[in-house]
Write a protein that holds these residues in place. Structure first.
Motif, PDB file in Angstrom:
ATOM      1  N   LEU A  13      79.511 -13.280  -5.175  1.00  0.00           N
ATOM      2  CA  LEU A  13      80.499 -14.322  -5.445  1.00  0.00           C
ATOM      3  C   LEU A  13      80.544 -15.341  -4.317  1.00  0.00           C
ATOM      4  O   LEU A  13      80.625 -16.546  -4.559  1.00  0.00           O
ATOM      5  CB  LEU A  13      81.884 -13.708  -5.641  1.00  0.00           C
ATOM      6  CG  LEU A  13      82.143 -13.075  -6.996  1.00  0.00           C
ATOM      7  CD1 LEU A  13      83.499 -12.368  -6.984  1.00  0.00           C
ATOM      8  CD2 LEU A  13      82.092 -14.106  -8.096  1.00  0.00           C
ATOM      9  N   PHE A  14      80.481 -14.860  -3.076  1.00  0.00           N
ATOM     10  CA  PHE A  14      80.523 -15.770  -1.939  1.00  0.00           C
ATOM     11  C   PHE A  14      79.306 -16.684  -1.912  1.00  0.00           C
ATOM     12  O   PHE A  14      79.426 -17.893  -1.727  1.00  0.00           O
ATOM     13  CB  PHE A  14      80.608 -14.973  -0.638  1.00  0.00           C
ATOM     14  CG  PHE A  14      80.579 -15.836   0.589  1.00  0.00           C
ATOM     15  CD1 PHE A  14      81.692 -16.577   0.938  1.00  0.00           C
ATOM     16  CD2 PHE A  14      79.448 -15.903   1.371  1.00  0.00           C
ATOM     17  CE1 PHE A  14      81.674 -17.382   2.064  1.00  0.00           C
ATOM     18  CE2 PHE A  14      79.415 -16.699   2.504  1.00  0.00           C
ATOM     19  CZ  PHE A  14      80.532 -17.441   2.848  1.00  0.00           C
ATOM     20  N   THR A  15      78.125 -16.130  -2.118  1.00  0.00           N
ATOM     21  CA  THR A  15      76.911 -16.949  -2.036  1.00  0.00           C
ATOM     22  C   THR A  15      76.774 -17.905  -3.211  1.00  0.00           C
ATOM     23  O   THR A  15      76.279 -19.019  -3.050  1.00  0.00           O
ATOM     24  CB  THR A  15      75.654 -16.060  -1.943  1.00  0.00           C
ATOM     25  OG1 THR A  15      75.624 -15.186  -3.064  1.00  0.00           O
ATOM     26  CG2 THR A  15      75.648 -15.268  -0.660  1.00  0.00           C
ATOM     27  N   GLU A  16      77.217 -17.504  -4.385  1.00  0.00           N
ATOM     28  CA  GLU A  16      77.052 -18.351  -5.563  1.00  0.00           C
ATOM     29  C   GLU A  16      78.103 -19.456  -5.646  1.00  0.00           C
ATOM     30  O   GLU A  16      77.844 -20.524  -6.188  1.00  0.00           O
ATOM     31  CB  GLU A  16      77.101 -17.510  -6.840  1.00  0.00           C
ATOM     32  CG  GLU A  16      75.941 -16.560  -6.982  1.00  0.00           C
ATOM     33  CD  GLU A  16      74.614 -17.298  -7.127  1.00  0.00           C
ATOM     34  OE1 GLU A  16      74.576 -18.346  -7.789  1.00  0.00           O
ATOM     35  OE2 GLU A  16      73.630 -16.804  -6.554  1.00  0.00           O
ATOM     36  N   HIS A  17      79.295 -19.209  -5.149  1.00  0.00           N
ATOM     37  CA  HIS A  17      80.388 -20.163  -5.329  1.00  0.00           C
ATOM     38  C   HIS A  17      80.804 -20.844  -4.031  1.00  0.00           C
ATOM     39  O   HIS A  17      81.795 -21.578  -4.013  1.00  0.00           O
ATOM     40  CB  HIS A  17      81.594 -19.463  -5.947  1.00  0.00           C
ATOM     41  CG  HIS A  17      81.306 -18.924  -7.313  1.00  0.00           C
ATOM     42  ND1 HIS A  17      81.183 -19.742  -8.400  1.00  0.00           N
ATOM     43  CD2 HIS A  17      81.092 -17.655  -7.750  1.00  0.00           C
ATOM     44  CE1 HIS A  17      80.915 -18.999  -9.461  1.00  0.00           C
ATOM     45  NE2 HIS A  17      80.851 -17.737  -9.089  1.00  0.00           N
ATOM     46  N   ARG A  18      80.076 -20.643  -2.960  1.00  0.00           N
ATOM     47  CA  ARG A  18      80.422 -21.226  -1.672  1.00  0.00           C
ATOM     48  C   ARG A  18      80.435 -22.756  -1.738  1.00  0.00           C
ATOM     49  O   ARG A  18      81.333 -23.405  -1.215  1.00  0.00           O
ATOM     50  CB  ARG A  18      79.452 -20.742  -0.605  1.00  0.00           C
ATOM     51  CG  ARG A  18      79.714 -21.310   0.752  1.00  0.00           C
ATOM     52  CD  ARG A  18      78.770 -20.753   1.779  1.00  0.00           C
ATOM     53  NE  ARG A  18      77.414 -20.741   1.254  1.00  0.00           N
ATOM     54  CZ  ARG A  18      76.430 -20.014   1.766  1.00  0.00           C
ATOM     55  NH1 ARG A  18      76.671 -19.253   2.789  1.00  0.00           N
ATOM     56  NH2 ARG A  18      75.230 -20.059   1.245  1.00  0.00           N
ATOM     57  N   HIS A  20      81.000 -24.708  -4.280  1.00  0.00           N
ATOM     58  CA  HIS A  20      82.139 -25.191  -5.064  1.00  0.00           C
ATOM     59  C   HIS A  20      83.432 -25.112  -4.255  1.00  0.00           C
ATOM     60  O   HIS A  20      84.228 -26.048  -4.252  1.00  0.00           O
ATOM     61  CB  HIS A  20      82.301 -24.373  -6.344  1.00  0.00           C
ATOM     62  CG  HIS A  20      81.089 -24.368  -7.203  1.00  0.00           C
ATOM     63  ND1 HIS A  20      80.602 -25.497  -7.814  1.00  0.00           N
ATOM     64  CD2 HIS A  20      80.247 -23.364  -7.550  1.00  0.00           C
ATOM     65  CE1 HIS A  20      79.528 -25.192  -8.498  1.00  0.00           C
ATOM     66  NE2 HIS A  20      79.284 -23.894  -8.352  1.00  0.00           N
ATOM     67  N   VAL A  21      83.621 -24.000  -3.577  1.00  0.00           N
ATOM     68  CA  VAL A  21      84.850 -23.813  -2.799  1.00  0.00           C
ATOM     69  C   VAL A  21      84.896 -24.789  -1.629  1.00  0.00           C
ATOM     70  O   VAL A  21      85.924 -25.423  -1.375  1.00  0.00           O
ATOM     71  CB  VAL A  21      84.955 -22.354  -2.310  1.00  0.00           C
ATOM     72  CG1 VAL A  21      86.108 -22.192  -1.335  1.00  0.00           C
ATOM     73  CG2 VAL A  21      85.117 -21.425  -3.490  1.00  0.00           C
TER      74      VAL A  21
END
Length: 54
Positions: A13-18, A20-21
């Protein structure tokens, strides 16, 4: 087993959505300022702050 799965899901989740966040973070900070002024204002009408302009 659960800690390993949780760590794996958290990493993905951290690597895929970093991106965007981190892209939304400046806008979130700008929008947080008016919200903090509304929420953190004094509730009592007879309370006065010597440094406040309101």
């Amino acid at each position: 087993m659960l800690p390993v799965v949780s760590a794996d899901v958290g990493f993905l989740l951290f690597t895929e959505h970093r991106a965007h966040v981190l892209g939304v973070l400046p806008f979130a900070l700008v929008l947080a300022c008016p919200l903090m002024h509304i929420v953190m204002r004094p509730r009592s009408s007879h309370w006065r702050c010597s440094r406040c302009s309101w």
